[in-house]
Each structure stands twice: as structure tokens, then as C-alpha cells.
Design a protein around this motif. Sequence first.
Motif, PDB file in Angstrom:
ATOM      1  N   ARG A  26       3.756 133.659 -14.562  1.00  0.00           N
ATOM      2  CA  ARG A  26       4.625 134.504 -13.748  1.00  0.00           C
ATOM      3  C   ARG A  26       6.088 134.140 -13.959  1.00  0.00           C
ATOM      4  O   ARG A  26       6.441 132.970 -14.058  1.00  0.00           O
ATOM      5  N   PRO A  27       6.949 135.140 -14.022  1.00  0.00           N
ATOM      6  CA  PRO A  27       8.365 134.889 -14.339  1.00  0.00           C
ATOM      7  C   PRO A  27       9.120 134.236 -13.189  1.00  0.00           C
ATOM      8  O   PRO A  27       8.741 134.365 -12.017  1.00  0.00           O
ATOM      9  N   TYR A  28      10.196 133.578 -13.550  1.00  0.00           N
ATOM     10  CA  TYR A  28      11.055 132.908 -12.575  1.00  0.00           C
ATOM     11  C   TYR A  28      11.924 133.947 -11.877  1.00  0.00           C
ATOM     12  O   TYR A  28      12.617 134.737 -12.515  1.00  0.00           O
ATOM     13  N   GLY A  29      11.894 133.962 -10.566  1.00  0.00           N
ATOM     14  CA  GLY A  29      12.705 134.912  -9.820  1.00  0.00           C
ATOM     15  C   GLY A  29      12.211 135.051  -8.393  1.00  0.00           C
ATOM     16  O   GLY A  29      11.218 134.431  -7.985  1.00  0.00           O
ATOM     17  N   LEU A  30      12.898 135.891  -7.640  1.00  0.00           N
ATOM     18  CA  LEU A  30      12.633 136.029  -6.212  1.00  0.00           C
ATOM     19  C   LEU A  30      11.978 137.354  -5.837  1.00  0.00           C
ATOM     20  O   LEU A  30      11.696 137.583  -4.664  1.00  0.00           O
ATOM     21  N   ASP A  31      11.745 138.222  -6.801  1.00  0.00           N
ATOM     22  CA  ASP A  31      11.198 139.541  -6.511  1.00  0.00           C
ATOM     23  C   ASP A  31       9.676 139.509  -6.573  1.00  0.00           C
ATOM     24  O   ASP A  31       9.084 139.576  -7.660  1.00  0.00           O
ATOM     25  N   ALA A  32       9.044 139.444  -5.411  1.00  0.00           N
ATOM     26  CA  ALA A  32       7.588 139.389  -5.361  1.00  0.00           C
ATOM     27  C   ALA A  32       6.966 140.672  -5.902  1.00  0.00           C
ATOM     28  O   ALA A  32       5.842 140.659  -6.414  1.00  0.00           O
ATOM     29  N   ASN A  33       7.673 141.787  -5.796  1.00  0.00           N
ATOM     30  CA  ASN A  33       7.148 143.054  -6.312  1.00  0.00           C
ATOM     31  C   ASN A  33       7.021 143.050  -7.834  1.00  0.00           C
ATOM     32  O   ASN A  33       6.304 143.874  -8.403  1.00  0.00           O
ATOM     33  N   LYS A  34       7.736 142.134  -8.463  1.00  0.00           N
ATOM     34  CA  LYS A  34       7.632 141.981  -9.916  1.00  0.00           C
ATOM     35  C   LYS A  34       6.813 140.746 -10.277  1.00  0.00           C
ATOM     36  O   LYS A  34       6.850 140.280 -11.410  1.00  0.00           O
ATOM     37  N   ASN A  35       6.061 140.231  -9.296  1.00  0.00           N
ATOM     38  CA  ASN A  35       5.222 139.044  -9.479  1.00  0.00           C
ATOM     39  C   ASN A  35       6.027 137.809  -9.865  1.00  0.00           C
ATOM     40  O   ASN A  35       5.529 136.905 -10.545  1.00  0.00           O
ATOM     41  N   GLN A  36       7.294 137.784  -9.439  1.00  0.00           N
ATOM     42  CA  GLN A  36       8.134 136.631  -9.728  1.00  0.00           C
ATOM     43  C   GLN A  36       7.907 135.528  -8.697  1.00  0.00           C
ATOM     44  O   GLN A  36       7.453 135.774  -7.587  1.00  0.00           O
ATOM     45  N   THR A  37       8.249 134.323  -9.079  1.00  0.00           N
ATOM     46  CA  THR A  37       8.152 133.173  -8.177  1.00  0.00           C
ATOM     47  C   THR A  37       9.160 132.124  -8.604  1.00  0.00           C
ATOM     48  O   THR A  37       9.576 132.089  -9.771  1.00  0.00           O
ATOM     49  N   VAL A  38       9.577 131.286  -7.678  1.00  0.00           N
ATOM     50  CA  VAL A  38      10.419 130.140  -8.024  1.00  0.00           C
ATOM     51  C   VAL A  38       9.635 128.845  -7.884  1.00  0.00           C
ATOM     52  O   VAL A  38      10.186 127.760  -8.059  1.00  0.00           O
ATOM     53  N   VAL A  39       8.346 128.942  -7.584  1.00  0.00           N
ATOM     54  CA  VAL A  39       7.497 127.757  -7.471  1.00  0.00           C
ATOM     55  C   VAL A  39       7.049 127.341  -8.863  1.00  0.00           C
ATOM     56  O   VAL A  39       6.386 128.111  -9.574  1.00  0.00           O
ATOM     57  N   ASN A  40       7.410 126.152  -9.260  1.00  0.00           N
ATOM     58  CA  ASN A  40       7.076 125.634 -10.581  1.00  0.00           C
ATOM     59  C   ASN A  40       5.684 125.007 -10.521  1.00  0.00           C
ATOM     60  O   ASN A  40       5.507 123.900 -10.017  1.00  0.00           O
ATOM     61  N   LEU A  41       4.697 125.702 -11.050  1.00  0.00           N
ATOM     62  CA  LEU A  41       3.308 125.263 -10.955  1.00  0.00           C
ATOM     63  C   LEU A  41       3.012 124.051 -11.831  1.00  0.00           C
ATOM     64  O   LEU A  41       1.931 123.477 -11.736  1.00  0.00           O
ATOM     65  N   ASN A  42       3.963 123.651 -12.658  1.00  0.00           N
ATOM     66  CA  ASN A  42       3.753 122.505 -13.546  1.00  0.00           C
ATOM     67  C   ASN A  42       4.120 121.169 -12.915  1.00  0.00           C
ATOM     68  O   ASN A  42       3.804 120.127 -13.484  1.00  0.00           O
ATOM     69  N   VAL A  43       4.797 121.188 -11.761  1.00  0.00           N
ATOM     70  CA  VAL A  43       5.367 119.942 -11.238  1.00  0.00           C
ATOM     71  C   VAL A  43       4.995 119.715  -9.783  1.00  0.00           C
ATOM     72  O   VAL A  43       4.446 120.601  -9.117  1.00  0.00           O
ATOM     73  N   ASP A  44       5.320 118.522  -9.296  1.00  0.00           N
ATOM     74  CA  ASP A  44       5.032 118.157  -7.911  1.00  0.00           C
ATOM     75  C   ASP A  44       5.946 118.903  -6.942  1.00  0.00           C
ATOM     76  O   ASP A  44       6.989 119.440  -7.321  1.00  0.00           O
ATOM     77  N   SER A  45       5.560 118.840  -5.679  1.00  0.00           N
ATOM     78  CA  SER A  45       6.306 119.529  -4.632  1.00  0.00           C
ATOM     79  C   SER A  45       7.769 119.104  -4.592  1.00  0.00           C
ATOM     80  O   SER A  45       8.664 119.935  -4.441  1.00  0.00           O
ATOM     81  N   ALA A  46       8.032 117.815  -4.720  1.00  0.00           N
ATOM     82  CA  ALA A  46       9.400 117.308  -4.608  1.00  0.00           C
ATOM     83  C   ALA A  46      10.319 117.845  -5.696  1.00  0.00           C
ATOM     84  O   ALA A  46      11.541 117.852  -5.528  1.00  0.00           O
ATOM     85  N   MET A  47       9.740 118.319  -6.793  1.00  0.00           N
ATOM     86  CA  MET A  47      10.554 118.809  -7.905  1.00  0.00           C
ATOM     87  C   MET A  47      10.463 120.328  -8.063  1.00  0.00           C
ATOM     88  O   MET A  47      10.730 120.865  -9.134  1.00  0.00           O
ATOM     89  N   GLY A  48      10.082 120.996  -6.975  1.00  0.00           N
ATOM     90  CA  GLY A  48      10.071 122.452  -7.000  1.00  0.00           C
ATOM     91  C   GLY A  48       8.716 123.081  -7.174  1.00  0.00           C
ATOM     92  O   GLY A  48       8.609 124.306  -7.301  1.00  0.00           O
ATOM     93  N   GLY A  49       7.662 122.253  -7.162  1.00  0.00           N
ATOM     94  CA  GLY A  49       6.317 122.795  -7.299  1.00  0.00           C
ATOM     95  C   GLY A  49       5.642 122.991  -5.960  1.00  0.00           C
ATOM     96  O   GLY A  49       6.254 122.868  -4.898  1.00  0.00           O
ATOM     97  N   GLY A  50       4.357 123.284  -6.011  1.00  0.00           N
ATOM     98  CA  GLY A  50       3.568 123.405  -4.803  1.00  0.00           C
ATOM     99  C   GLY A  50       2.913 122.071  -4.484  1.00  0.00           C
ATOM    100  O   GLY A  50       3.435 121.005  -4.822  1.00  0.00           O
ATOM    101  N   ASN A  51       1.755 122.136  -3.879  1.00  0.00           N
ATOM    102  CA  ASN A  51       1.036 120.911  -3.526  1.00  0.00           C
ATOM    103  C   ASN A  51       0.038 120.488  -4.588  1.00  0.00           C
ATOM    104  O   ASN A  51      -0.771 119.594  -4.356  1.00  0.00           O
ATOM    105  N   GLY A  52       0.075 121.131  -5.746  1.00  0.00           N
ATOM    106  CA  GLY A  52      -0.797 120.737  -6.833  1.00  0.00           C
ATOM    107  C   GLY A  52      -2.180 121.345  -6.723  1.00  0.00           C
ATOM    108  O   GLY A  52      -2.477 122.136  -5.821  1.00  0.00           O
ATOM    109  N   PHE A  53      -3.046 120.952  -7.654  1.00  0.00           N
ATOM    110  CA  PHE A  53      -4.387 121.502  -7.751  1.00  0.00           C
ATOM    111  C   PHE A  53      -5.361 120.383  -8.089  1.00  0.00           C
ATOM    112  O   PHE A  53      -5.011 119.444  -8.805  1.00  0.00           O
TER     113      PHE A  53
END
Length: 783
Positions: free
Chosen positions: A389-416
Motif C-alpha cells: 500500500r502506498p505512503y499517504g493519508l488518503d484511505a480512499n486510495k488505500n494509502q497508509t503512513v503505517v510502516n509495516l516493516n518496522v516496530d511501533s516506535a519507528m512508525g510501524g504497528g504492533n507487529g505480527f
Amino acid sequence: MAPKRSSASRPRRRRSSPTELAGHGLTFLGVSLLSGLLVAGLALPAVGAIGLGAKDGVQGFDSLPADFKTPTLSQASYIYDAKGNQIAKIYARDRTILTQDQMSPLTREAQVDIEDARFYQHGAIDPKGVLRALAKNASSGADSEGASTLTQQYVKNVFVEEAGDDQAAFLDATRKTVGRKVQELKYAIKLEEELSKDQILTNYLNITFFGHQAYGVEAASQRYFGKSNKDLTIAQAALLAGLVQNPTAYDPLEHPKAAQARRDTVIDKMAEYHHITPEQAKDAKASGLGLNYQDPQNGCITAQAGMGFFCDYVRRVVLSDPAFGASSDARNKLWTQGGLKITTTIDPDKQAAAYKAVTSKVKVTDPVSAAMTMVQPGTGKILAMAQTRPYGLDANKNQTVVNLNVDSAMGGGNGFQPGSTFKAIVAAAALDSGKDLSQTYDSPPKITYPDLPTCTGKYVNTTGAQAGNDNPATEHGPYTMTQAMAASINTYFIMLEQDTGLCAVKQMANKLGIKTKASGAPLDEVPAMALGVEEMSPLDMSGVYATFAARGVHCDPIAITSVVGIDGKNLPVPSANCNQVIQQNTADEMNTMLKGVTEKGGTGAELGLADGRMIAGKTGTTDHRNAAWFDGYTPDLVGVVWLGGPSGNVPMINVTIGGHDFGPEGGVYGATGPGPIWTMAMNQALAGTPASSFNLVQLPSGANSPTSSPDPNSPPPSGDPNNGGATDAAATTTAPQPTQPSQPTQPTQPSQPTQDPFPGFSFPPGLIGGGNGGPGGPTKHHH
């Protein structure tokens, strides 16, 4: 003698109005005050006219600081990839500082002519200008003309610059009070003592605002005309000079007629003061506005090839790492001030390969997403970081700013949950403690989690929770460590963890770079740790497998190789802190064992590379197929791929991903979902590079393949199809939780395979493991 003219014949003198009389009086007062003040070398407002006693005014003046220090102006920062290509331009103020020689003479002349024609003749204040303004304002009854010199305007701009985005500070810097005016005047006087007129003008042209996020003449030239300031025409230089007075009212995009009229006024002034000829003025006024407007390009959202997430990671490194400042305030100031030239570790070719793979194998409209991190073993360098998913704030374009590659402290979520990819950590802990690849356990189809010592006390299984293999009908031992790793046998690794110790496993995770969960929460010392229930990020797991590839040398991940500061000097950057954390022989054994996972009989047997080079890795799949992994590598490059719902709650069973229907295959496995993404990316990333080999060890006799390889075409076991074939009990049993610490006890001995002592086994939520990682094979959480 000439006759006397009668009073009737003389022109009668017009009687002045009260307003005019007040104006004359004010002018006279201004002349008197200015004369006295200039003799003293100072400049104060007409204290009589502002209602203050002279004594109070002088005392306030004397209390001001004696010197004025010009702050370093904030500028744009630039982030580059490892080959010098720009990733993004980031700024709080879009500004590029120019020297006098780098500025167009037309720009300098135009600004002086329209704003302060006597700039080179007067000092910090212009007495004639003040008197002219006083007279005109008195006659008009309004403040229609100002008297500030360019020096005074520069001083005010400095105060505004220091305020930054602090609204209270900005209001204070722009308030129209006696004290503020006196302060500006004194600083202007001091400034003229220390700097030449040319330098003051240069500073002014670098600091002032031209609208549309452009600060300084270079940014303004690029914004409105798409060219450097030194290349401007007369008309273009005049347009910019006219903007300064009111960037909104004279905005050439919003108010082109007003902008052109103001520009023409500037051109007339340039001709009046002989900086251009009448013919040049005529031609310039006859031209159009000549705009070539360039939209502001600010921030990571402008990064290409999916590098927005990595760009944001770099920003967070600067704002969080002590290498860039001892306090958060210091680091934030460094970032906001800008002017940084940041060279990163990202390899544009490998980034392109990873980005292509995660966006072609998974669509942005799919219910799941993929993320991939590539790391260089032995250096910690992050070479690629991509997600669907592309970097951005428009959810209608499936964008996100959550970096799924990294930990929460560095802009990611809670991991998997990493599933069976965590088994490699258990094996490394066992080998490092003295066990070998021939370590054999009966590995029954199911097992009750044992009570185990922890680093601080003891875990007690108070609920009788159990774990089992993916396919109980075919997966039972005895297995060696190599065989169990290739087939991903859950009960084997529970037994290995029991013998090795929970504390040793946790300590090995720490050595390999995993200090906490991705959320920042402490690792739970529970037996299910062996099966990958602790949420991790792809970057976390990349560090683990990079340590194996580097023969036991662990390096912290690094994203930045150099930073040049606003003063042109190199700043310190974070270190990878590379250290030998496990013995070389242990790493060689791990590489040999994980190579077997990608060979015949292993869960990743179908994941070879096109050029046939040596690879190793581990598959992982979680309960309900909410996440699937392949952590694969060569001696030179590690690539970790995660596939799943961004919120971790999308069961990948009856699902179509990237146009491929996984339903008939029994859902997604590590080898069938992430595996092909990894293969595609690594084939492109490694194309044309020399192939390296692992330092392999001799395997124990008979230890190079599983003793029981399930038929890949056999159906999954009966049970709940949404729980990977587990029984209903498996779907409802809660995960074992650690009890309060108590005194450590010795681990129990592994059970013997003579009978099944664990009827009615069940799984903790979020957990399946083991199996061949392919369709029709074992279906519980692990491959």
C-alpha cells in the motif's frame, strides 16, 4: 517705485485645517526628535507622539541586549539513496541560501528600488524616509506609508524566523508596540555596525517570504519560474520584488492582474533609478508574467518507488537517535532547522526489486498487504524497505503512513506473529548451549506445555494448554534438529526449548536484536514463544537471519551512512554496533540447517532462485493464516517477507491475493504466499551479482531430511476449516500465561513416543506451526 499691490490683488493665503496643522506639528516634532537621536547615534520613535515620557523610553532602550546575533536560517533538507539519487526534499521552510555572487544583480536592484531606494545612502534608519512618511500619513489621516528600512525589515524577519511555528512567539515577534519597535531599531543599528550593506541585503533576500511556501529568492525563483535566481529576466526579478510587500494580494496565480500591475511598478522604479534603460523597461512591461509554477515538493509523500516509508523511517532515526542530539529538543531543532544532506543505505536497484514484487504479487485493493525488508549481512545496512500500500493519508486510495516493516516506535504497528520463523532462534540457543544437530526427540503429535524456569522465576501451565503438529496423522518422530527444522515440527521445538530453557531462548533473541515485541512491550517467557507468538516486524526478523548469514556477527539496522550539516560539516551518524554474538560454528550449523528448509522435504523446497545460487531460510504461518512469512537469505543478502492483514485479522484461507485464488490450496502458507514474493524480488535484486556460498557443516548421518514427509496432495486433517484443521477445542483454548515468578526448577524430561499421553490436544490462539508449507499438507500454524 513700484506701486503697492492692494490687499485685494494679493492672493489670499489659505488657512490650514486642524488636521494639516497637526501634521505640520508632527513633522516638526519628528525633525527635532530625529536630530537629537541621530546625534546620539540612536533611533527612537517620537516619544512625545506616543504618549511616553522620554525618560521611560530611554530606560527601556538601555535595558535591551547590546548585540544581535543572526540565527542560522532554516533550509530544506535532502535525503539521498546510496547512489546519490534524491529520495525526498523536506523542510519546515523551503529555502536555499545563496551568496551575493549567486544572486541575480537584477533581483538585488529590484528589491532595493521598490522597497528602500536610499538603502546605500542612509544608516539603520532613513531620516528622510521617516519625515516623508510622517508628512504623508499626517496629511492623509492614515498610516498609508511606512518608513522601515530594509535593515529594519530584515531584523523583523529574523524575529519571525526564530518564532518558527510557535504561534505565540510569532504574535510576539509581529506585535506593534513601542518596546518591539525600539528593540528592532537598536538591533538594526548594531547590525549596520557589523555587516556591510551588501551582506545585509543578501541576508534579507535569503530570509524573506515570497508566498507559496517559498522563503528566499532562490526558492521563490524555483517555485514561480522553475529556474535559478541567477537566470531571471528583468520582468521575473521585478515580479518577485513586488511580492514581498504582500505575497497574498500580489499572488500571480490567484491575482494575476494585481501581480502584473505591481511588477510594472517595480520595473518603473528600476528605470527611474537607472538600473535598466527605458527601452528595457518597455519590453519588460510588454511581456507576460512568464510563470512556470512548480508545486511545493515537501516531505516523504513525494518519494518515488515506494520509498516514502523508508524516508519516514530516516526522519524518525534523526528525531530519536542520540547520535543527532542529546535531547529530543536538540534533535527536533536539528531536523526543523534543516539544511541537511542525508545519504542513506537504500539501494535503488534492490528497492525497485522489492517494490515491484510486493506490488505485483499483491494488489493495493486486496484485503491483505505485503511488506519486505532487505538487509546486508555483516553491516546492518537496510537495502530495501517496501510494502504494497502506498505512503499517504488518503484511505480512499488505500494509502497508509503505517510502516509495516518496522516496530511501533519507528512508525510501524504492533507487529505480527512470526510463527515458525522464530524456531530458528530456539535452535540457535540450543546449539549455542552445546547441543548439536543430531539432538533427537520423539516429537509426538501433541504435547502439553511444560512448566519451565524463566529468567526471573518460573512459568507454570495452570490450564493444561497444549500444542500439536500440523498433521498429527503423519508428523511424529523421532526427529533430529535438522529434520524437525525442515518439516517445521512444533512438538520438537517445544521439547528443545524445554531442554534449553526459556531464559536462554529469550537471551538469544536479545543477542539477535530482539529486545522487545514490536509494540515495545517486554517479551513473554512462555513455552509458546518457540512457535512464534511474540509479535515482531520484518526488520526485527531481518536482523536475526542476517546474523546467521554473517556467521554470528549481529549488527543493528542502520539507514544512514552520512549527514552533512547546514554548516557543511559532517555530523556523527548511528553505528551498527556489529559484534560476534554467537560462535561461527553455531552460525554455520544454523545456515546448514536452514538451507535444508529450501531443499527436498523442506517447507520451502519450491523457493529456489533462477541462477541456482545457495539459499537458506524459514517459512512461517500463523493460526487462521492471519500472517505468513518467508525469511530467506543468501550469504550476501537477507530478504524477509510478511503477508497478511495490516491489522492482523484477515484469515488468508478462502482468499484471492494478486488475482490468485488460494482457496483450493487450503489457504496461504509461508511457501505459497510470501515465498513467491521473495523469489521474485531476490531474483531481480541479485541478478548479475557474484554468487557466494555458506560455510556448511557435515550433517549427522540420516539428519538431512524428515523421517516422515507428509503427502503434499493429502487433504488437511478434519476439524474446523477456519482453524487450519484443528479441533474445536483448539479454537477455543486460551494461550498459556506466565504465573507470578517463583524459584526456578529444572525442566522435565521429554516424553517417550511409546504411547500418546496427550489426548485432546489444543493450540493457543494465534498459533499453528510445523508442516511442509505447501497445499494439502499440515495446516496448523507454522510453516
